[in-house]
Design a protein around this motif. Structure first.
Motif, short mmCIF file in Angstrom:
data_model
loop_
_atom_site.label_atom_id
_atom_site.label_comp_id
_atom_site.label_asym_id
_atom_site.label_seq_id
_atom_site.Cartn_x
_atom_site.Cartn_y
_atom_site.Cartn_z
N VAL A 1 -7.44 7.14 6.54
CA VAL A 1 -7.45 7.44 5.10
C VAL A 1 -6.40 8.49 4.76
O VAL A 1 -5.66 8.35 3.78
N GLY A 2 -6.29 9.53 5.58
CA GLY A 2 -5.33 10.60 5.31
C GLY A 2 -3.89 10.11 5.33
O GLY A 2 -3.08 10.52 4.50
N ALA A 3 -3.57 9.21 6.26
CA ALA A 3 -2.21 8.68 6.34
C ALA A 3 -1.87 7.86 5.10
O ALA A 3 -0.76 7.96 4.57
N VAL A 4 -2.84 7.07 4.65
CA VAL A 4 -2.61 6.28 3.43
C VAL A 4 -2.43 7.19 2.23
O VAL A 4 -1.53 6.99 1.40
N LYS A 5 -3.25 8.22 2.13
CA LYS A 5 -3.11 9.17 1.02
C LYS A 5 -1.74 9.84 1.02
O LYS A 5 -1.14 10.08 -0.04
N LYS A 6 -1.24 10.14 2.23
CA LYS A 6 0.07 10.79 2.34
C LYS A 6 1.18 9.89 1.79
O LYS A 6 2.08 10.36 1.08
N ALA A 7 1.10 8.60 2.11
CA ALA A 7 2.11 7.66 1.61
C ALA A 7 2.02 7.54 0.10
O ALA A 7 3.05 7.53 -0.60
N ILE A 8 0.81 7.45 -0.41
CA ILE A 8 0.63 7.30 -1.85
C ILE A 8 1.12 8.55 -2.59
O ILE A 8 1.71 8.45 -3.67
N ALA B 1 3.55 10.21 -1.81
CA ALA B 1 5.01 10.08 -1.84
C ALA B 1 5.45 8.90 -2.70
O ALA B 1 6.62 8.49 -2.66
N ASN B 2 4.50 8.34 -3.47
CA ASN B 2 4.77 7.22 -4.38
C ASN B 2 5.20 5.95 -3.66
O ASN B 2 6.03 5.18 -4.16
N ILE B 3 4.65 5.73 -2.47
CA ILE B 3 4.92 4.51 -1.72
C ILE B 3 3.64 3.68 -1.70
O ILE B 3 2.62 4.13 -1.16
N PRO B 4 3.66 2.48 -2.26
CA PRO B 4 2.45 1.64 -2.24
C PRO B 4 2.15 1.17 -0.82
O PRO B 4 3.06 0.87 -0.04
N VAL B 5 0.87 1.10 -0.50
CA VAL B 5 0.42 0.69 0.83
C VAL B 5 -0.42 -0.58 0.71
O VAL B 5 -1.34 -0.66 -0.13
N PHE B 6 -0.12 -1.56 1.56
CA PHE B 6 -0.85 -2.81 1.62
C PHE B 6 -1.49 -2.91 3.00
O PHE B 6 -0.78 -2.87 4.01
N LEU B 7 -2.82 -3.02 3.06
CA LEU B 7 -3.53 -3.07 4.34
C LEU B 7 -3.81 -4.52 4.72
O LEU B 7 -4.21 -5.33 3.88
N ILE C 1 -9.83 0.42 5.42
CA ILE C 1 -10.18 1.84 5.48
C ILE C 1 -11.42 2.04 4.61
O ILE C 1 -11.70 1.24 3.72
N ASN C 2 -12.15 3.10 4.88
CA ASN C 2 -13.42 3.32 4.20
C ASN C 2 -13.29 4.14 2.92
O ASN C 2 -14.10 5.01 2.63
N GLN C 3 -12.24 3.86 2.17
CA GLN C 3 -12.11 4.45 0.84
C GLN C 3 -11.39 3.46 -0.07
O GLN C 3 -10.25 3.07 0.21
N GLU C 4 -12.06 3.07 -1.11
CA GLU C 4 -11.48 2.12 -2.05
C GLU C 4 -10.54 2.82 -3.02
O GLU C 4 -10.60 4.03 -3.22
N GLY C 5 -9.66 2.02 -3.61
CA GLY C 5 -8.81 2.53 -4.67
C GLY C 5 -7.52 3.19 -4.22
O GLY C 5 -6.76 3.68 -5.05
N LEU C 6 -7.28 3.24 -2.92
CA LEU C 6 -6.04 3.86 -2.42
C LEU C 6 -4.96 2.80 -2.21
O LEU C 6 -3.89 2.88 -2.80
N ALA C 7 -5.23 1.85 -1.35
CA ALA C 7 -4.25 0.80 -1.06
C ALA C 7 -4.14 -0.16 -2.24
O ALA C 7 -5.10 -0.34 -3.01
N LYS C 8 -2.96 -0.76 -2.40
CA LYS C 8 -2.77 -1.77 -3.43
C LYS C 8 -3.65 -2.98 -3.16
O LYS C 8 -4.10 -3.66 -4.08
N ALA C 9 -3.85 -3.28 -1.86
CA ALA C 9 -4.70 -4.41 -1.48
C ALA C 9 -5.17 -4.21 -0.05
O ALA C 9 -4.48 -3.57 0.75
#
Length: 238
Positions: free
Chosen positions: A95-102, A104-110, A115-123
């Motif tokens: 989750v922390g790594a995804v938050k770090k990318a976001i 930095a304004n970089i969208p993440v697609f899993l 991951i156990n947190q909704e609303g972070l990744a684009k998909a």
């Protein structure tokens, strides 16, 4: 396997990348361990699809290590990636790594895992592991029969897919009271661990007649162990 992955990755990129302004720039692809042919294909297909869409792409591997994953995210940020495709190392720990990318304004697609947190990744694109496991268990019962002792090999506890697949098996196998699970071991999706854990369970339970596994790599390890013990002809592996 490759056709399924190709469809999954293409869907993720064609649909998901509408969020990216233009078909140019670097896509950073981070998979688990390319020593496993599934994850190797995952990275190869993602890279080929990104390039077909007009992006440049590179592939890195964290091998289940959240520190390595975090470093790869840092590299993707430094390289000014326009998007990241990630097969996460850990449902909680990534989750922390995804938050770090976001941040930095970089969208993440899993892909493949959650991951156990909704609303972070684009998909988050994953297979229906519960349904797939139930279908696999139904075929396994046809091959094994409705009576006997069996053992189970489990995937990595940090990956929600491991529990989902095991629970999917259980929804079917619990309907057969004469099929008794006498042991289970975590083998972390790995062939070598599947081999070693199978050896251990076979020594403790020499009367088993079947094995059910959360993925093909662990199953192949179990098959190797059963061959070594001269038991493969009498024990079914699913």
């Amino acid at each position: 396997m490759k056709s399924v992955l190709k469809g999954l990755m293409a869907a993720a990129m064609v649909v998901g990348f509408t969020a990216v302004a233009s078909a140019e720039g670097l896509i950073s692809i981070i998979v688990n361990d390319p020593a496993n042919p599934y994850w190797l294909t995952e990275g190869n297909v993602a890279k080929a699809t990104a390039e077909k869409l007009g992006y440049t792409a590179n592939v890195g591997a964290h091998k289940g290590d959240t520190n390595a994953e975090s470093n790869l995210i840092d590299t993707a940020i430094t390289n000014k990636s326009v998007a990241i495709i990630l097969d996460p190392a850990n449902a909680d720990g990534s989750v922390g790594a995804v938050k770090k990318a976001i941040a930095a304004n970089i969208p993440v697609f899993l892909v493949n895992a959650e991951i156990n947190q909704e609303g972070l990744a684009k998909a988050q694109l994953v297979s229906n592991n519960a349904q797939g496991a139930a279908l696999g268990a139904q075929q396994w019962v046809k091959d094994v029969g409705e009576k006997g002792n069996y053992v189970e090999l489990l995937g990595a506890p940090s990956d929600n897919n491991a529990a989902t697949r095991s629970n999917g098996y259980e929804t079917v196998l619990s309907q057969y009271p004469d099929l008794v699970k006498v042991a289970s071991q975590v083998a972390n999706w790995d062939r070598t661990q599947g081999h070693d854990k199978m050896q251990s369970m076979l020594q403790a339970h020499p009367d088993i007649n079947a094995v059910i596994s959360g993925n093909d790599e662990m199953a192949l390890g179990a098959i190797a162990a059963l061959k070594e013990a001269g038991k493969l002809a009498s024990i079914k592996v699913g």
